[in-house]
Design an enzyme around this catalytic site. Structure first.
Site, PDB file in Angstrom:
ATOM      1  N   SER B  89      58.314 139.569 105.599  1.00  0.00           N
ATOM      2  CA  SER B  89      58.548 140.509 104.508  1.00  0.00           C
ATOM      3  C   SER B  89      57.583 141.676 104.551  1.00  0.00           C
ATOM      4  CB  SER B  89      58.380 139.766 103.177  1.00  0.00           C
ATOM      5  OG  SER B  89      58.312 140.684 102.118  1.00  0.00           O
ATOM      6  N   ARG B 168      77.342 141.371 121.377  1.00  0.00           N
ATOM      7  CA  ARG B 168      76.027 141.988 121.564  1.00  0.00           C
ATOM      8  C   ARG B 168      75.526 141.983 122.994  1.00  0.00           C
ATOM      9  NH1 ARG B 168      75.576 145.070 116.938  1.00  0.00           N
ATOM     10  NH2 ARG B 168      75.723 143.777 115.078  1.00  0.00           N
TER      11      ARG B 168
END
Lengths: 233, 233, 233, 233
Positions: B89, B168
């Site tokens: 975070s 991807r």
């Protein structure tokens, strides 16, 4: 920041209530759909909410246009997996002269505001120079800031929205996603007032707070006034 | 960039094959589990792949540690919703002296590299000054670039991984997520070689290319050599 | 009824705890993984549970073999969408001489037991005659009862399991799925005791009951003895 | 069997097209929404389909009422996890005098039809006697057949519907779910003709067949006439 409700399931409340009624009834679907008043729908929806029987809420979905928000916000938003997103691509769309989001704490601090604005201008210039130096957009954008504005179309069903509001309308949520969540809540309350009448952070919707020592204290005030878990209407 | 396979379902191939066998057999589960050789598992897995009957692949899951990647990459990664993520975070962890990802196109262009490095240093300084000016980390981070390094733990089941690799590992995918996907593929191939033997972009795994005019042309080369859809093993 | 834990993510508790730690730490992933004791993992897992921060629990997954259960049960089970299933097919597997599940209320009522057994035998005979009359299995099975035994392989992550136990270990859940849920809980508690120490119906895990007038009353007893929300360990 | 389209996202095609356009445009959302003609929407939708870029299709959702179907069918239907269901409960709704689904292969075989009808009557009688003997409905229903009629409300987004049609409109799918899928497809084609113009089994929608030796052969006929992958419009 701009949040619009672009489209939504027509008659969201009778749709939800009719689906719920079906589970416990031997009437057939067309009878159920025909005979459902808004008043009866509201009563049923409140009962579902109280019993935690939330699956019928999934039959109503809501599509939002969200713009003027940062990529810091959008990175948090798309972590909600029971939803659908289409987002402006920084790989394909040029970001010369990009707009950016200014956090209130920075806006209200003169020194910080000056530093921030200067840095945004510097980044914009570096981005342009990188593109001029032949760097593809998809790589030049590595210099772009979290503050850079983006826009999304996002679709949630009502059950997933209730969970989103529970987490993101909380005062402990990051301010920008909280502002988006609050705007979304105002919009859906207009079109589905009973479904969302108790929506909001868990202190408001359920009368509980999970934040422990980090709690903002609202749950205590709501408890003192007997309003915890009653919703904000 | 560092990608590790932290944990995975033990015996992924016999687990998948046994689950598939169950659907078409009157034998009981313990018999099925006992009597499954790796050879038989491989044969069954190839048949499932060929028939597009991919749900049994969901019983094997893989947990990766991914670090030294940009937040540009992580924003793309977390759009894959049939997976689980835990990410560092920026709200709670200070980013003074942050590391950043340098795109190869910038590394290989002297002017661009100089511009980019200078901008990263300037942003780092602005971030530190904002924090010193009393701005909370969660707002100071608005100045941080897409290039800023992050780290994640990500768990995918094998079916979701096959889809991830199809999209991807394609040369048209953005280079950084493609590099992550290629590393993930090498890691899972070591522990589940048959499940992932044909994994990769759709030209390799299915013999088709959806990119139209944007195609890299590999599908044509694969077709000329009769290798389209055969996998890369 | 037989429930086995076939496979699961090795070290489920340190995996979950390490992923959670990553969110709030500047340490890198390999450091985090290396330095995590079981004691520290347990402490972190309890904190996550208390804060309702359940996403790290998704990194641990558990694969069960479930057999000797009715199709009434399996129809309920597969309504849990955050899970993966492989189930024995009645389209492809012949059901001559099928086994069936006998509900306890019927077993304990002599008249009912006799009626039920005779009906099962009659259905078996009709199924066989339909097949002999040239009816394909996939249509002959329309005569088969809800009681007919089936078997499944099911994979859940720990977060989805906690939700499953909250709903299906409740005394108000249907007896058969409740019995399966209780067996699953005993199995996962052996290998991930902290993750599942408070798992169970909401009276046990959260100290609340949503059943209203239908409540079994256990919440009241738990409250009187101060044990509501404390888990069953 | 009755299938109705109860509600759906208004303007499904412009909603999808507008969301797709957003990804590649610097225009803002309200401009995009305003200026989108149906013709332009159709063109964009066809391009998305061709490129396999299906996520914008998720913004349109469709709610169906499905009745007069068997629980054999509903058990298959609810295996589609990217959808929402509310189903009539056999635990709470009495099934005396239940209706049942008669498979065509049985209807067309006189002996089988007689056997089947007699068995349904016998089961109905046993169910009633079990209830009279004091057995709760939720246990008496163990005697009820797969053929027993049920009704559901089901909501799918357009992307999940395309996948559903690909699998369940196939001639190799079980006849009852195929009939439901075909009715659903006719209904959504009326309100979103471009989104669903190529919807159907993979031979029709993509020009491929995964059934191998089990193939019905349609793919060969479509290839001979140059119509494989062209849709059925």
């Amino acid at each position: 920041m701009q949040v619009e409700l672009l489209e939504y399931t027509p008659n969201p409340e009778t749709t939800v209530a009719m689906a719920a009624r079906l589970c416990y009834s031997s009437s057939d679907i067309s009878q159920l759909a025909a005979g459902m008043s808004q008043e009866e729908a509201s009563r049923l929806i409140r009962m579902l909410y109280r019993m935690g029987h939330l699956s019928p809420f999934e039959h109503a979905s809501f599509t939002f246009g969200i713009s003027g928000v940062s990529r810091a916000m959008s990175h948090q938003l798309v972590r909600h997996r029971i939803a659908s997103y289409s987002q402006k691509s920084q790989r394909y769309v040029a970001e010369r002269g990009f707009q950016y989001v200014l956090p209130p704490s920075i806006r209200n601090n003169e020194e910080a505001r000056r530093l921030f604005a200067a840095e945004m201008a510097a980044i914009e210039q570096t981005y342009s120079r990188l593109v001029e130096a032949g760097i593809p957009r998809e790589d030049a954008r590595y210099v772009l800031p979290n503050a850079c504005e983006t826009q999304l179309v996002a679709t949630f069903n009502a059950r997933s929205l209730l969970n989103f509001f529970r987490l993101r309308c909380c005062t402990r949520a990051q301010w920008e996603i909280r502002a988006v969540a609050n705007k979304m809540l105002l919009l859906v309350r207009k079109v589905a007032p009973t479904i969302f009448e108790k929506a909001g952070p868990s202190c408001i919707s359920e009368g509980v707070c999970h934040e422990g020592k980090m709690s903002c204290g609202r749950i205590e005030r709501l408890r003192r006034t007997g309003r915890a878990g009653l919703g904000s209407l």
